[in-house]
Design a protein around this motif. Structure first.
Motif, short mmCIF file in Angstrom:
data_model
loop_
_atom_site.label_atom_id
_atom_site.label_comp_id
_atom_site.label_asym_id
_atom_site.label_seq_id
_atom_site.Cartn_x
_atom_site.Cartn_y
_atom_site.Cartn_z
N SER A 80 35.24 37.99 39.43
CA SER A 80 34.98 36.96 40.22
C SER A 80 35.62 35.13 39.15
O SER A 80 35.46 35.75 38.36
N GLY A 81 35.82 35.22 40.22
CA GLY A 81 36.30 33.62 40.25
C GLY A 81 37.73 33.05 40.52
O GLY A 81 38.91 34.27 40.24
N GLY A 82 37.93 32.92 41.83
CA GLY A 82 38.99 32.55 42.05
C GLY A 82 39.50 30.94 41.64
O GLY A 82 40.19 29.99 42.39
N GLY A 83 39.50 30.29 40.27
CA GLY A 83 40.16 29.19 39.91
C GLY A 83 41.47 29.50 39.44
O GLY A 83 42.37 30.17 39.97
N GLY B 83 41.64 32.74 37.70
CA GLY B 83 41.80 34.30 38.68
C GLY B 83 42.72 34.20 39.89
O GLY B 83 42.80 35.07 39.78
N VAL C 204 36.90 37.00 44.65
CA VAL C 204 35.92 36.57 44.60
C VAL C 204 35.18 35.13 44.52
O VAL C 204 35.44 35.19 42.83
N ASP C 205 35.78 33.82 44.80
CA ASP C 205 35.48 32.69 44.26
C ASP C 205 34.03 32.10 44.80
O ASP C 205 33.46 31.46 46.48
N ALA D 256 33.28 29.01 45.49
CA ALA D 256 33.51 28.09 46.29
C ALA D 256 34.38 27.99 47.17
O ALA D 256 34.84 28.17 47.31
N ARG E 74 41.56 15.58 37.78
CA ARG E 74 42.11 16.11 36.69
C ARG E 74 43.69 16.51 36.89
O ARG E 74 43.94 17.22 38.07
N VAL E 75 44.34 16.25 35.84
CA VAL E 75 45.64 16.47 36.50
C VAL E 75 45.88 17.71 34.30
O VAL E 75 44.48 18.19 33.66
N SER E 76 46.53 18.84 35.05
CA SER E 76 47.14 19.68 33.54
C SER E 76 48.09 19.51 33.38
O SER E 76 49.12 19.62 34.38
N ASP F 284 35.66 33.29 35.52
CA ASP F 284 34.34 32.73 36.29
C ASP F 284 33.78 31.44 35.50
O ASP F 284 32.38 30.82 35.88
N GLY G 150 40.46 33.58 30.98
CA GLY G 150 40.47 31.96 30.95
C GLY G 150 38.77 31.49 30.61
O GLY G 150 39.06 31.97 28.91
N ASN H 132 46.35 26.65 30.46
CA ASN H 132 47.72 27.16 29.30
C ASN H 132 47.21 28.59 28.80
O ASN H 132 47.91 29.73 28.49
C1 LIG Z 1 38.83 16.68 30.49
C2 LIG Z 1 39.93 18.04 30.87
C3 LIG Z 1 40.89 17.84 31.14
C4 LIG Z 1 41.89 18.61 30.43
N1 LIG Z 1 43.20 19.03 30.90
C5 LIG Z 1 44.52 20.21 30.34
C6 LIG Z 1 45.19 20.07 30.15
O1 LIG Z 1 45.95 19.12 30.25
N2 LIG Z 1 46.20 21.03 30.47
C7 LIG Z 1 45.43 22.39 30.29
O2 LIG Z 1 46.05 23.78 30.15
N3 LIG Z 1 43.98 22.02 30.17
C8 LIG Z 1 43.62 21.46 30.35
N4 LIG Z 1 41.66 21.61 30.60
C9 LIG Z 1 41.45 22.68 30.94
C10 LIG Z 1 41.18 23.43 32.06
O3 LIG Z 1 40.71 22.24 33.15
C11 LIG Z 1 40.32 25.08 32.36
O4 LIG Z 1 40.98 25.63 31.11
C12 LIG Z 1 40.56 25.42 33.54
O5 LIG Z 1 40.33 25.56 34.72
C13 LIG Z 1 40.06 27.21 33.45
O6 LIG Z 1 40.21 27.47 34.31
P1 LIG Z 1 39.27 28.80 34.52
O7 LIG Z 1 40.03 29.82 36.50
O8 LIG Z 1 39.23 29.83 33.57
O9 LIG Z 1 37.71 27.94 35.08
P2 LIG Z 1 36.97 27.19 36.39
O10 LIG Z 1 37.99 26.50 36.44
O11 LIG Z 1 35.97 26.66 35.53
O12 LIG Z 1 37.30 27.96 37.11
C14 LIG Z 1 35.85 29.27 37.74
C15 LIG Z 1 35.90 29.18 38.94
O13 LIG Z 1 34.81 30.90 39.50
C16 LIG Z 1 33.81 29.86 40.28
N5 LIG Z 1 32.53 30.50 40.04
C17 LIG Z 1 31.97 30.62 39.19
N6 LIG Z 1 30.94 31.06 39.57
C18 LIG Z 1 30.93 32.48 40.04
C19 LIG Z 1 30.22 33.15 40.37
N7 LIG Z 1 29.25 34.12 40.30
N8 LIG Z 1 31.03 34.40 41.94
C20 LIG Z 1 32.41 34.21 42.58
N9 LIG Z 1 32.60 32.78 42.24
C21 LIG Z 1 32.36 31.90 41.11
C22 LIG Z 1 34.52 28.85 40.42
O14 LIG Z 1 33.29 28.26 41.52
C23 LIG Z 1 35.88 28.95 39.78
O15 LIG Z 1 36.40 28.53 40.74
C24 LIG Z 1 41.03 20.69 31.04
C25 LIG Z 1 39.75 20.47 30.76
C26 LIG Z 1 39.12 18.82 31.07
C27 LIG Z 1 37.30 18.88 31.14
#
Ligand SMILES: Cc1cc2nc3c(=O)[nH]c(=O)nc-3n(C[C@H](O)[C@H](O)[C@H](O)COP(=O)(O)OP(=O)(O)OC[C@H]3O[C@@H](n4cnc5c(N)ncnc54)[C@H](O)[C@@H]3O)c2cc1C
Length: 407
Positions: free
Chosen positions: A9-12, A15, A32-33, A35, A48-50, A167, A290, A305
């Motif tokens: 759940s979550g294709g960020g 995921g 499943v995502d 967005a 943002r950049v990473s 997610d 994540g 990371n």
């Molecule tokens: C200002 C800022 C700067 C950053 N800079 C860095 C950096 O330089 N380097 C670094 O390593 N990290 C950085 N980070 C952290 C990084 O952005 C996050 O750790 C990362 O985006 C997390 O990814 P994720 O896939 O776990 O979560 P998310 O990016 O939040 O993705 C979650 C996904 O789940 C989906 N979702 C939610 N609910 C549901 C549901 N019920 N069913 C299906 N899908 C769902 C959403 O649509 C989304 O696509 C930064 C964060 C911030 C705030």
């Protein structure tokens, strides 16, 4: 009802690589995502950049994602860390990291999040075992001894041997499974903007500690840098509402003149900053990865990371279990992942929290201590190299993907 081995759940940005690693290893995987893919690739979706540590780059290369991302990624050749006060010259003590010192070409890469997502989408079609269903939301998960039942918001029901929640910070699934977190909000806001500058940055990233919080200048492709400007929560709305001239003037007071004339280009974004860590990462037939498992301050650019390391470790644990004929959803299998990742996540989350508390203030004795600390680390080669390896993610037990091998 259809059946998959693993449903994510979550294709960020966590995921999707996790789905790729699992599917490439042979698991029938459904991501499943919520967005729509076209929306998340638009420049307006995420400014943002990473900063991708080199261990993360090795993982993306092993997954076949790097070729699509490399043209959009800026190598970080050096990092300069300074302490100071707004509008005043930085303290004479600073910390300088240089990739050449550890015999590396770069200390990592900076890439725009939309390019990371595009590179991930770019390889999905080539992966036969992986399906992305988006936009679609996971509504509920019920776990039983033999498997999990997932209901999507559109009414579809899917059975899976294992469900993984990737997610994000506000994960509804994590709460639904009764998994507690410890956490708090920071009295800070992260302002993000792209800055165009007159002179080339030569791949140098700057972390300038100001009383309100760190002001990071991250080199992007071309004569552009991305700002991650941590500001006091109460002051951020006023700064974000400034007209172009006013915002550029505030920017110049903090940015300095080392890159010539500067101006913000494009929209400004803001992110509330918070910390959280899940008490448990796993339940029978269920795991967190994540930001769903941990959310940290962006001071060290490590949140993604950390999440990629979860993905690499979880894929490795599950593939090893399947090779030995073990049940991938059984608690003892999943506990191996939790033992590997929970302490590492806690250690990084706690140190970024401590770093933010130590530097985000204007208390004179603390300022002297931290300036001295920067000077000492800078003067001691092994200490400098230790921090460089940390920034590169090359510490602790590395999953195979992060060594550049197949999962
Ligand atoms: C200002 C800022 C700067 C950053 N800079 C860095 C950096 O330089 N380097 C670094 O390593 N990290 C950085 N980070 C952290 C990084 O952005 C996050 O750790 C990362 O985006 C997390 O990814 P994720 O896939 O776990 O979560 P998310 O990016 O939040 O993705 C979650 C996904 O789940 C989906 N979702 C939610 N609910 C549901 C549901 N019920 N069913 C299906 N899908 C769902 C959403 O649509 C989304 O696509 C930064 C964060 C911030 C705030």
């Amino acid at each position: 009802m259809r059946h998959v081995d693993i449903l994510i759940s979550g294709g960020g940005m966590v995921g999707l690589p996790l789905g790729l690693a699992l599917a490439q290893g042979g698991f029938k995987t459904l991501v499943v995502d919520a967005a729509p893919p076209a929306t998340v690739l638009e420049p307006a979706f995420d400014g943002r950049v990473s900063a991708l540590a080199y261990a993360s780059v090795r993982m993306l290369r092993a997954l076949g994602v790097w070729d699509g991302l490399a043209p959009h990624a800026q190598p970080i050749r050096e990092i300069l860390v300074t302490d100071g006060q707004t509008g005043k010259p930085a303290s004479p003590f600073s910390l300088h990291f240089d990739a050449q010192e550890v015999g590396a070409d770069s200390l990592g890469h900076i890439a725009e999040n939309r390019h990371i997502r595009a590179a991930l989408y770019g390889v999905l079609d080539a992966c036969a075992n992986l399906e992305l269903k988006a936009p679609a939301a996971v509504a509920s998960v019920t776990t039983q001894a033999g498997g999990a039942l997932v209901r999507l918001a559109d009414g579809e029901e899917i059975s899976a041997a294992l469900v993984i929640a990737a997610d994000g910070r506000e994960s509804a699934l994590r709460s639904q499974m009764g998994m507690q977190i410890v956490g708090w909000s920071y009295p800070q806001t992260g302002i993000v903007a792209t800055v165009e500058h007159e002179k080339p940055h030569n791949g140098v990233a700057y972390e300038h500690f100001l009383p309100s919080g760190p002001f990071a200048i991250l080199p992007m492709t071309g004569n552009r840098s991305s700002l991650v400007w941590t500001e006091a929560k109460a002051k951020a709305p006023g700064l974000l509402a400034l007209d172009e001239q006013g915002f550029n003037a505030e920017l110049a007071r903090r940015f300095g003149s080392h890159l010539g004339a500067t101006k913000a280009a494009g929209p400004r974004w803001s992110y509330p900053l918070s910390f959280h860590l899940a008490r448990d990462f796993v339940r029978p037939r269920f795991a967190l990865a994540g930001d769903c498992a941990h959310g940290i301050h962006p001071i060290a650019g490590q949140g993604l990371n950390l999440g990629l390391k979860d993905a690499a470790a979880l894929a490795e644990v599950l593939l090893d279990a399947a090779r030995l004929g073990r049940d991938i959803g059984a608690l003892d299998t999943l506990k191996r992942y939790e033992r590997w990742r929970r302490f590492d996540s806690f250690a990084l989350a706690a140190s970024t929290d401590a770093l933010n508390r130590l530097f985000s203030n204007d208390i004179a004795p603390l300022r002297h201590i931290r300036d001295l600390g920067l000077g000492i680390v800078d003067a001691i080669g092994p200490a400098r190299r230790f921090f460089m390896r940390h920034a590169g993610g090359d510490v602790g037990k590395l999953p195979r993907l992060m060594k550049g091998e197949a999962a």
